[in-house]
Write an enzyme that holds these catalytic residues in place. Structure first.
Site, PDB file in Angstrom:
ATOM      1  N   ALA A 190       0.862  -1.188   0.000  1.00  0.00           N
ATOM      2  CA  ALA A 190       0.000   0.000   0.000  1.00  0.00           C
ATOM      3  C   ALA A 190       0.894   1.232   0.000  1.00  0.00           C
ATOM      4  O   ALA A 190       1.970   1.234   0.622  1.00  0.00           O
ATOM      5  CB  ALA A 190      -0.897  -0.002   1.237  1.00  0.00           C
ATOM      6  N   ASP A 192       0.528   3.960   1.513  1.00  0.00           N
ATOM      7  CA  ASP A 192       0.712   4.519   2.860  1.00  0.00           C
ATOM      8  C   ASP A 192       1.482   3.556   3.778  1.00  0.00           C
ATOM      9  O   ASP A 192       1.576   3.776   4.977  1.00  0.00           O
ATOM     10  CB  ASP A 192      -0.645   4.880   3.488  1.00  0.00           C
ATOM     11  CG  ASP A 192      -1.535   3.646   3.694  1.00  0.00           C
ATOM     12  OD1 ASP A 192      -1.073   2.513   3.414  1.00  0.00           O
ATOM     13  OD2 ASP A 192      -2.685   3.817   4.117  1.00  0.00           O
ATOM     14  N   ARG A 193       1.988   2.472   3.186  1.00  0.00           N
ATOM     15  CA  ARG A 193       2.820   1.461   3.893  1.00  0.00           C
ATOM     16  C   ARG A 193       2.004   0.611   4.879  1.00  0.00           C
ATOM     17  O   ARG A 193       2.578  -0.149   5.658  1.00  0.00           O
ATOM     18  CB  ARG A 193       4.010   2.084   4.624  1.00  0.00           C
ATOM     19  CG  ARG A 193       5.285   2.297   3.790  1.00  0.00           C
ATOM     20  CD  ARG A 193       5.027   2.650   2.377  1.00  0.00           C
ATOM     21  NE  ARG A 193       6.262   2.784   1.579  1.00  0.00           N
ATOM     22  CZ  ARG A 193       6.258   3.132   0.298  1.00  0.00           C
ATOM     23  NH1 ARG A 193       5.128   3.370  -0.345  1.00  0.00           N
ATOM     24  NH2 ARG A 193       7.389   3.228  -0.367  1.00  0.00           N
ATOM     25  N   ASN A 194       0.694   0.748   4.844  1.00  0.00           N
ATOM     26  CA  ASN A 194      -0.136  -0.132   5.658  1.00  0.00           C
ATOM     27  C   ASN A 194      -0.401  -1.410   4.849  1.00  0.00           C
ATOM     28  O   ASN A 194      -1.532  -1.698   4.444  1.00  0.00           O
ATOM     29  CB  ASN A 194      -1.441   0.578   6.039  1.00  0.00           C
ATOM     30  CG  ASN A 194      -2.280  -0.268   6.984  1.00  0.00           C
ATOM     31  OD1 ASN A 194      -1.781  -1.230   7.566  1.00  0.00           O
ATOM     32  ND2 ASN A 194      -3.556   0.068   7.101  1.00  0.00           N
TER      33      ASN A 194
END
Ligand SMILES: Cc1cc2nc3c(=O)[nH]c(=O)nc-3n(C[C@H](O)[C@H](O)[C@H](O)COP(=O)(O)O)c2cc1C
Length: 216
Positions: A190, A192-194
């Site tokens: 993702a 957003d790094r989530n």
């Protein structure tokens, strides 16, 4: 170099939303789904994967290969028995496979033993290949040092002639393996790094898969 690398975007939007728990119960079915998504997204060579092995000194080794099949026995690939990877698998059968589909931000990781298929299936795989690839498999001393004047072209021509004279000739060192994973992980990156991660672990009776979400 550092500046160049840090300016390259990674996991750039838009990437697909993914509810990992909505993935199928088995890694085989989840893989089939994601492979179709990769094909539909127009990803080139979505069947290219990294095969990781371990050499006789315990050093990891890795290279790209093409996935040849997926069935109830696992993920299939073909190698020359006398190549470095062929010898490494013969010595230590546990391997890892890694797929990455960059346009979708998806990675699939599999770990497990590589089990050799029957001689007849190895022969069938060999004979299914185009003549040029059979000739290369017969002629090549894969990954050995190629000295000047060693006659690569003449060896290829000899192999082509051998096939022309005997179309059913099967290279004796041709091996097809199926990787039967005991662990598989599906990773949806993702922006957003989530990242979403789902791990499948084969249950003790080898009948079902236990699934867990992992921290990004
Ligand atoms: C996209 C891609 C696909 C490849 N597919 C194969 C393959 O199916 N079989 C193969 O022997 N080598 C394939 N190669 C070459 C291998 O990565 C490797 O260089 C070669 O098999 C020698 O590996 P080894 O020295 O570890 O045995 C491929 C390379 C790339 C980049």
């Amino acid at each position: 170099m550092k500046d160049t690398l840090r300016q390259i975007p990674s996991l750039k939007a838009p990437l697909p939303e993914c509810d990992p728990l909505a993935l199928p119960d088995t890694p085989q079915d989840a893989f089939a789904l994601w492979l179709h998504d990769a094909l539909n997204a127009g990803i080139r060579e979505p069947h290219a994967m990294t095969l990781s092995t371990v050499d006789e000194n315990g050093w990891p080794d890795a290279r790209m290969l093409i996935l040849k099949n997926l069935d109830e026995r696992g993920w299939h690939f073909a190698v020359k028995a006398e190549s470095p990877k062929g010898r490494q698998i013969e010595n230590r059968s546990h391997v890892a496979l890694t797929f990455y589909w960059s346009a979708l931000g998806r990675q699939v990781r599999l770990r497990g033993p590589a089990i050799m298929l029957s001689d007849s299936e190895c022969a069938e795989d060999f004979l299914d290949r185009p003549v040029s690839s059979r000739a290369s498999a017969i002629a090549s001393r894969q990954s050995e040092i190629l000295e000047a004047g060693e006659g690569l072209e003449s060896r290829m021509a000899e192999a082509q002639a051998l096939i022309a004279a005997n179309p059913d000739y099967v290279s004796p060192g041709w091996r097809v393996y199926a990787v039967a994973p005991v662990v598989a992980e599906f990773w949806q990156g993702a922006s957003d790094r989530n990242h979403k991660r789902l791990r499948y672990v084969l249950s003790g009776d080898s009948a079902t898969w236990d699934r867990s979400l992992l921290w990004p």
